[in-house]
Each structure stands twice: as structure tokens, then as C-alpha cells.
Design an enzyme around this catalytic site. Sequence first.
Site, PDB file in Angstrom:
ATOM      1  N   GLU A 157       0.801  -1.232   0.000  1.00  0.00           N
ATOM      2  CA  GLU A 157       0.000   0.000   0.000  1.00  0.00           C
ATOM      3  C   GLU A 157       0.832   1.280   0.000  1.00  0.00           C
ATOM      4  O   GLU A 157       0.667   2.145   0.869  1.00  0.00           O
ATOM      5  CB  GLU A 157      -0.990  -0.039   1.177  1.00  0.00           C
ATOM      6  CG  GLU A 157      -1.892  -1.257   1.096  1.00  0.00           C
ATOM      7  CD  GLU A 157      -2.820  -1.431   2.305  1.00  0.00           C
ATOM      8  OE1 GLU A 157      -2.817  -0.578   3.205  1.00  0.00           O
ATOM      9  OE2 GLU A 157      -3.559  -2.441   2.321  1.00  0.00           O
ATOM     10  N   ASN A 198       2.092  -4.581  -3.431  1.00  0.00           N
ATOM     11  CA  ASN A 198       0.684  -4.972  -3.246  1.00  0.00           C
ATOM     12  C   ASN A 198      -0.123  -3.733  -2.852  1.00  0.00           C
ATOM     13  O   ASN A 198       0.334  -2.933  -2.046  1.00  0.00           O
ATOM     14  CB  ASN A 198       0.659  -6.009  -2.103  1.00  0.00           C
ATOM     15  CG  ASN A 198      -0.663  -6.682  -1.882  1.00  0.00           C
ATOM     16  OD1 ASN A 198      -1.276  -7.172  -2.837  1.00  0.00           O
ATOM     17  ND2 ASN A 198      -1.123  -6.734  -0.641  1.00  0.00           N
ATOM     18  N   HIS A 234     -10.305  -5.758  -2.663  1.00  0.00           N
ATOM     19  CA  HIS A 234     -11.338  -5.613  -1.624  1.00  0.00           C
ATOM     20  C   HIS A 234     -12.486  -4.834  -2.263  1.00  0.00           C
ATOM     21  O   HIS A 234     -12.443  -3.605  -2.340  1.00  0.00           O
ATOM     22  CB  HIS A 234     -10.783  -4.852  -0.406  1.00  0.00           C
ATOM     23  CG  HIS A 234      -9.793  -5.630   0.380  1.00  0.00           C
ATOM     24  ND1 HIS A 234     -10.134  -6.805   1.050  1.00  0.00           N
ATOM     25  CD2 HIS A 234      -8.470  -5.435   0.610  1.00  0.00           C
ATOM     26  CE1 HIS A 234      -9.053  -7.274   1.668  1.00  0.00           C
ATOM     27  NE2 HIS A 234      -8.036  -6.480   1.408  1.00  0.00           N
ATOM     28  N   GLU A 263      -6.166 -10.429  -2.007  1.00  0.00           N
ATOM     29  CA  GLU A 263      -6.989 -10.288  -0.788  1.00  0.00           C
ATOM     30  C   GLU A 263      -8.469 -10.167  -1.142  1.00  0.00           C
ATOM     31  O   GLU A 263      -9.213  -9.377  -0.547  1.00  0.00           O
ATOM     32  CB  GLU A 263      -6.541  -9.045   0.015  1.00  0.00           C
ATOM     33  CG  GLU A 263      -5.068  -9.036   0.365  1.00  0.00           C
ATOM     34  CD  GLU A 263      -4.635  -7.840   1.210  1.00  0.00           C
ATOM     35  OE1 GLU A 263      -5.502  -7.109   1.734  1.00  0.00           O
ATOM     36  OE2 GLU A 263      -3.416  -7.628   1.346  1.00  0.00           O
ATOM     37  N   ASP A 265     -12.273 -10.002  -1.536  1.00  0.00           N
ATOM     38  CA  ASP A 265     -13.578 -10.173  -0.888  1.00  0.00           C
ATOM     39  C   ASP A 265     -14.540  -9.167  -1.513  1.00  0.00           C
ATOM     40  O   ASP A 265     -14.106  -8.203  -2.141  1.00  0.00           O
ATOM     41  CB  ASP A 265     -13.536 -10.079   0.655  1.00  0.00           C
ATOM     42  CG  ASP A 265     -12.814  -8.868   1.217  1.00  0.00           C
ATOM     43  OD1 ASP A 265     -12.673  -7.857   0.500  1.00  0.00           O
ATOM     44  OD2 ASP A 265     -12.398  -8.933   2.398  1.00  0.00           O
TER      45      ASP A 265
HETATM   46  O1  9MR Z   1      -7.254  -8.805   7.909  1.00  0.00           O
HETATM   47  C1  9MR Z   1      -6.454  -7.904   8.623  1.00  0.00           C
HETATM   48  C2  9MR Z   1      -7.169  -7.517   9.902  1.00  0.00           C
HETATM   49  O2  9MR Z   1      -7.309  -8.621  10.755  1.00  0.00           O
HETATM   50  C3  9MR Z   1      -6.397  -6.436  10.592  1.00  0.00           C
HETATM   51  O3  9MR Z   1      -7.133  -5.977  11.721  1.00  0.00           O
HETATM   52  C4  9MR Z   1      -6.138  -5.298   9.634  1.00  0.00           C
HETATM   53  C5  9MR Z   1      -5.353  -4.209  10.328  1.00  0.00           C
HETATM   54  O4  9MR Z   1      -4.808  -3.303   9.478  1.00  0.00           O
HETATM   55  O5  9MR Z   1      -5.444  -5.772   8.506  1.00  0.00           O
HETATM   56  C6  9MR Z   1      -6.201  -6.670   7.790  1.00  0.00           C
HETATM   57  O6  9MR Z   1      -5.586  -7.026   6.589  1.00  0.00           O
HETATM   58  C7  9MR Z   1      -5.293  -5.962   5.674  1.00  0.00           C
HETATM   59  C8  9MR Z   1      -4.065  -6.365   4.898  1.00  0.00           C
HETATM   60  O7  9MR Z   1      -3.025  -6.639   5.779  1.00  0.00           O
HETATM   61  C9  9MR Z   1      -3.663  -5.299   3.909  1.00  0.00           C
HETATM   62  N1  9MR Z   1      -4.747  -4.928   3.062  1.00  0.00           N
HETATM   63  C10 9MR Z   1      -5.998  -4.606   3.717  1.00  0.00           C
HETATM   64  C11 9MR Z   1      -6.408  -5.739   4.655  1.00  0.00           C
HETATM   65  C12 9MR Z   1      -7.752  -5.448   5.291  1.00  0.00           C
HETATM   66  O8  9MR Z   1      -7.667  -4.354   6.138  1.00  0.00           O
END
Ligand code: 9MR
Length: 461
Positions: A157, A198, A234, A263, A265
Amino acid sequence: MRRKIIAGAATLLAAVGTFTFVVTRAEAATQTLQSLAAAGGRYFGSATDNPELTDTAYTAILGGGEFGQTTPGNAMKWDTIEPTQGTFNYTKGDAVVTFAQAHNLKVRGHTLVWHNQLPGWVSALPAAQLQAALENHITQEATHYKGKVFAWDVVNEPFNDDGTFRTSPFYNAMGSDYIADAFRTARAADPDAKLYINDYNTDGQGAKADAMYNLVKSLKAAGVPIDGVGFQAHLAIQYGFPTNMQANLQRFADLGVDVAITELDVRMVLPRDSAKDATQATYYNNVVKACVAVTRCVGITIWDYTDKYSWVPSTFSGQGAALPWDENLVKKPTAYDAIVTGLGGTVQSPSASVTSAGPSPSKSASSSPPAAGACTATYKIVGSWPGGFQGEVSVTGKAGWTVRWTFANGQTISQLWGGTLSQSGSAVTVTPASWNNTPPATFGFLASWNGTNALPTVACS
Ligand code: 9MR
């Protein structure tokens, strides 16, 4: 001569008869998301997280064949791995790797450098110390997981939605050079892992995707070791499907990198209803088809598989139901079947899904029991469908094994995981993947068959 042929045919029929009758329903072939993806040379995976690994109903599905890959949702992030400077704790990441190895899941490492879930000590460092801290973190973690992850999200990011670089302790200290530095450091630590950048909201064409495209192009031109671009995907049905997703993936691939859906969804405003489920299904189908249409799209990961453990409701109030399995771990036929058809599969009715279309899987063949310092290999057909089958070989005995067999009916392996394959004509040799050297070890494969799919005699040495 004719008597011999008739006698031979009778023996064959008797054998086929016996073979058919010993098959139980549970042993019959199943088509899974992974078997479908693997038929096209891709993986299909699900993220997971440590608390979930104690939920046995959940792990039964995660490790039960639907998936061939996993990504730790949190376990390999900076705040988990290096909560205080120079103190590394791999317990959680290792737990995910251990589960993955026991269930034939490849692991994507996520993530080495991210502005989020970053411990306070990093932000508090003087700018002059940032580069050394970043390089040390990457070197330590990528070295620890060398041979255990096949890919890393090295930088996660880096962009704002308008395509400008996101400010972060790294950007503030080093400008955008932190990105090239991170990739070079990761390559030095683990030369075999595929190194990815990513991001989200880069799935369709637009300012942010353009910024990513230009960055990757300039990194490649500068000889920075970047192998892939991850598209988080997402998505939300209320915001529309990303613009020209397939073309977007393709233009990145044309830069000479792999692409992956990392990722996925598809959330909705709750409550669920059949119309929203149907729209969600078209999104899943479109994402999967976009990946399948791009040769260099290597795989798809959903961001966990069940609504029970989705990140969405706690982040977007009033939204959820984003995954193909509901909160009771029940498959949603809409979303699930949309993935199946996107992967080129045929939707199977519940009864058809336990009916083998070809010679039924069931039996296994083992090499002789091992003497001291030797090994045994057991070969099983775990699933079979017209023209294809999935096999699994488990090895016990010594580390550093080599398994060999000769196919009798022209079977050809298209993909193998957990080991290195060499197939020369009908002769197959498999040696362990670096993480799979020590028994008990299991490797799996997909292969073609036609007419007869006899169990070979396997040798282990
Ligand atoms: O799925 C992850 C969640 O459990 C955490 O609380 C969150 C915190 O930032 O991160 C989520 O995963 C993220 C991923 O690492 C990067 N892209 C966005 C995802 C969803 O927030």
C-alpha cells in the site's frame, strides 16, 4: 490366443469390479477450487489468522482441499514480528507455516514494509536510522522464512487513492527510494521468493493503478528485483466493479511481472438478500475470469473464506457478508459456484460432487517398509475426474528422500507441490521442496489420465 485375450479381459473386468465396489462415497472424487485453479497452473487460497487455527470446523475446510495456498492475515506483520527494535518473535507466523505445511498450502508472506500495524518505535526513530531499521527488519524476517514462503508482499500500500505516494515513516525518511531499497534487501535475504508490491483500489484502471503501473515500470527499468504485483481486490457491490480489470492486469503483466489477486472479498451493505448475493456472485466470477484470462496471473487469494472471520464488519459499519462461506461455515452457492465457473469448472450438484466420473479413487500403493536410514512412500489417488486426477504421496523415514515411480498408462503430471518434479516419459522422480525435506512429508500433484489409471509401484530412496 483368443482364449488368452478372453481370460485376460475377464481378469480385468473382475479387477475393475472389485475396484468399483470398494470405493466409499467419502473417498470419491471431489472438485475443489484448488483443483480447478491448479488445472490452469494457478493456486486458489485463503488468508487465515492465528486465533482461527483453534477452530477445528474452520481448519477442516481451510486444510481440506479447497485451498492450495494461504496468507497470514496478521502473523507476519511488523508489529507482530519485531514489536521492539531488534527483538524478533516468529511464533505466530511459524504457527501459520506449520499448519500450511501439514495441509499442502503454499504460503504468501505478508508483509515486510507497510505503514500500518507498525510498532511505535519505528515511527519514533530519527530519520537517519530508518533505512538501517528497515533493512534489518527485512533481512531478519525474510531470512527466517526463507524456503517457507514462496512469495513476499515486500511493500504494501505505497499509494494514496489519488496516485500520490503515501506518507509513512519510510517515505518521510527516504522518499520513494525506500521501495527499491526494500526489494533489493529482500532479494538478498531470500533469492528464491517472488517479490511483490501490493495495493488496493488498483484493481481497475484509474489514477492509483496508473501510479502503480508507472512505479513498476520504473523499478523494472532500474533493475530493481521486483517479480510481481498484487491486486488486493477488496470490492464492494455498492461501488461498482473495477474498470477494465482484465486489461489492467494484462498491462502490468506486459511489463514482465507476475500478477496475483491477493486479498479478494466482495462486501455488501447488510442485510444480505438474494439480489445482493447474485450481484456479489457476478463480482467473484468477473475477478476470477480476469485472472484466468491473463497468463501471468498466478493465483487468487480470498481474504479468509468465511464471514465468521472477515475483517469487513469491524472496519465498515453495517457492511459484511463478503466471503463465499457464511458465518456458519456454509458455502454460499451463489458466490462459490461463481468462482467455480470462473475457474472453468462445472457446478456440481451436492450428490454429483461426491460421485467420481472416472476410475474411482481409493486405493493406495506403498513402497516396501524402510530399513534403517531408508524411507517409505505411499501413493494415493485422492480425486479423479474425466481426464484428470489429483494424487498425493506421503513419505516416512529418512530426510532428503527421493521418490520414484513409472506410470503404466501415459499419465502426465501438470503440476506438483511440496517437491521438485522431473518427469521423463513415464518415469517420475520427485525430491523434496526445501521445507518438506524431513518426514513425515507429503506432496501432491495434478495429472492427466485416459482409459486406465493404474496405481504405480513407488520406490523411496
Ligand atoms: O485482515 C487484517 C485484519 O485482521 C487487521 O485488523 C487489519 C489491520 O490493518 O489488517 C487486515 O488485513 C489488511 C491487509 O493486511 C492489507 N490490506 C488490507 C487488509 C484489510 O484491512
